[in-house]
Design a protein around this motif. Sequence first.
Motif, PDB file in Angstrom:
ATOM      1  N   SER A  26       4.822   1.204  -3.662  1.00 34.53           N
ATOM      2  CA  SER A  26       6.199   0.907  -3.254  1.00 34.53           C
ATOM      3  C   SER A  26       6.259  -0.378  -2.430  1.00 34.53           C
ATOM      4  O   SER A  26       7.235  -1.107  -2.492  1.00 34.53           O
ATOM      5  N   LYS A  27       5.192  -0.668  -1.673  1.00 38.30           N
ATOM      6  CA  LYS A  27       5.153  -1.922  -0.918  1.00 38.30           C
ATOM      7  C   LYS A  27       5.110  -3.115  -1.861  1.00 38.30           C
ATOM      8  O   LYS A  27       5.775  -4.122  -1.657  1.00 38.30           O
ATOM      9  N   GLU A  32      11.078   2.252  -6.974  1.00 37.68           N
ATOM     10  CA  GLU A  32      11.236   2.774  -8.339  1.00 37.68           C
ATOM     11  C   GLU A  32       9.883   3.006  -8.997  1.00 37.68           C
ATOM     12  O   GLU A  32       9.619   4.053  -9.565  1.00 37.68           O
ATOM     13  N   LYS A  33       9.033   1.964  -8.927  1.00 40.24           N
ATOM     14  CA  LYS A  33       7.742   2.030  -9.616  1.00 40.24           C
ATOM     15  C   LYS A  33       6.822   3.089  -9.003  1.00 40.24           C
ATOM     16  O   LYS A  33       5.882   3.555  -9.619  1.00 40.24           O
TER      17      LYS A  33
END
Length: 569
Positions: A26-27, A32-33
């Motif tokens: 997420s970073k 979303e991913k």
Amino acid sequence: DEEFDELCFEFGLELDEITSEKEIISKEKGEEKAKGASDVILYKIDVPANRYDLLCLEGLVRGLQIFKERINLPRYEKIIPAEGEGQRLIITEQTAQIRPHAVAAVLRNITFTKDRYDSFIDLQEKLHQNICRKRALVAIGTHDLDTISGPFTFTAKAPSEIKFKPLNQSKEYTASQIMDLCRTDSHLRHYLHLIENKPRYPVIYDSNGVVLSMPPIINGDHTKISLNTRNVFIECTGTDITKAKIVLDIIVTMFSEYCEKPFTVEAAEVVYPNGKTHIYPELAYRTEKVKPEYINKKIGISETPSSLAKLLTRMCLKSHVTGNGNHIEIEIPPTRADIIHACDIVEDAAIAYGYNNIQMVIPKTYTIANQLPLNKLAELLRLDLAAAGFTEALTFALCSQEDIADKLGMDISATNAVHIANPKTAEFQVARTTLLPGLLKTIAANRKMPLPLKLFEISDIVVKDPNTDVGARNYRHLCAIYYNKSPGFEIIHGLLDRVMQLLEVPPNEENGYTIKAAEGTAFFPGRCAEVFAKGQSIGKLGVLHPDVITKFELTMPCSAMEINIEPFV
């Protein structure tokens, strides 16, 4: 978590962060991913580049357990098989031109689990990146020994003559086709340049002509290791024999703990083109002698020889006191290729003692520090330029080629700029040869601010100079700029006079400063002057050319001055 962080610090490592796969994704790629990624806590640990033995969980845990004195140091031993029963790797002279060295070993009756297998592959990857210099010096291949039969041959052939089924592919390809396949592989494409322009590619065969691998690119699919693999054949080929031996030693010492007889490795014989043979892995233990007072003096502690020996033993360097306590004899295991000199041993003693436990003392040498005269002058000028109503800016020392050439109406070759070999971004291609573009870009970013804008910067510029040992030279420049509805040349001229007044340089030709009409590509014709002081030209001032102003996305007239302040130190 805190205890583990503390333990890492004591052992000379750094627990970088506590995170999870989800957090990392997420970073980097956004929330979303990261959906569906695992929440399992991950420790990110920074390992110093010299400690190859800590690059996998096995080695790290073993090192920490020994450090905490929970387990004793393992003794790694190689088992040399009976005559004619061991594995042999024969090197042919064709390899001499491309990858002349190879070493090999066998891990017998090993038991893999999913985690152990992942760690095994991961360690090879880490070694490839670091000591192997992205596989340029060494490439590692690990194979299921039960799928092949020795002796093995390490040779080099024309790409069209090599044909095999590469790892995780469904059909056979020639070497040239494999190279094309790998060009699209985000992981493997970085290694292609190592051999792609060579007339012959290195390749390893078994006695039946089965391809084990084409180092340093890819292994064959036939010898692929699975969780059921019991016997592993390891080969390391490379251009640097010392590194190849270290890499082989690290892999076998880390994973031999999973063999039926833990910490034993079956040796393999390597036959050189000249007929000589050598047994690998070397797994060499060696002893060093160090005086206890040498260790104490270097660290600044006063420990007894026996407690120093105990500290070193906790760092995987088995030690004992010899000769009435005058010496400590240290046995260096094959996992510690980083111990080259006595100072490496001292460093380990200091880590085990604990850096935080070393008493701070005032140094015995008494020195008086002084500010560099150039920096002192720059600081004094900064204060007075600020008092004159100018705001200080600090801009990047690197810029794009356009900034210092095209936008100022010059040719890049005339700027004498230092170029970066492989710039990551277009913004950072060259070192600046003038401070002007940086200030103009600062104004462009601050167009919303109320006028007038008065900025200055005192920093270094860099130009090529073949007469210096590094081929370049820095000069400390002062640049000031005035941006308003009218050019305000008199304000910049006034600032120059104020600077000279502060430097106590009178306005005359003999021993002071003068300005003379000049032409500069960045300046408006007939509105540019060159500044002379101390008998030399130190810079220019004037109204900037409208073309320059528009190229930096500005809309108002602008006057500027840039001088070299080094002659006034």
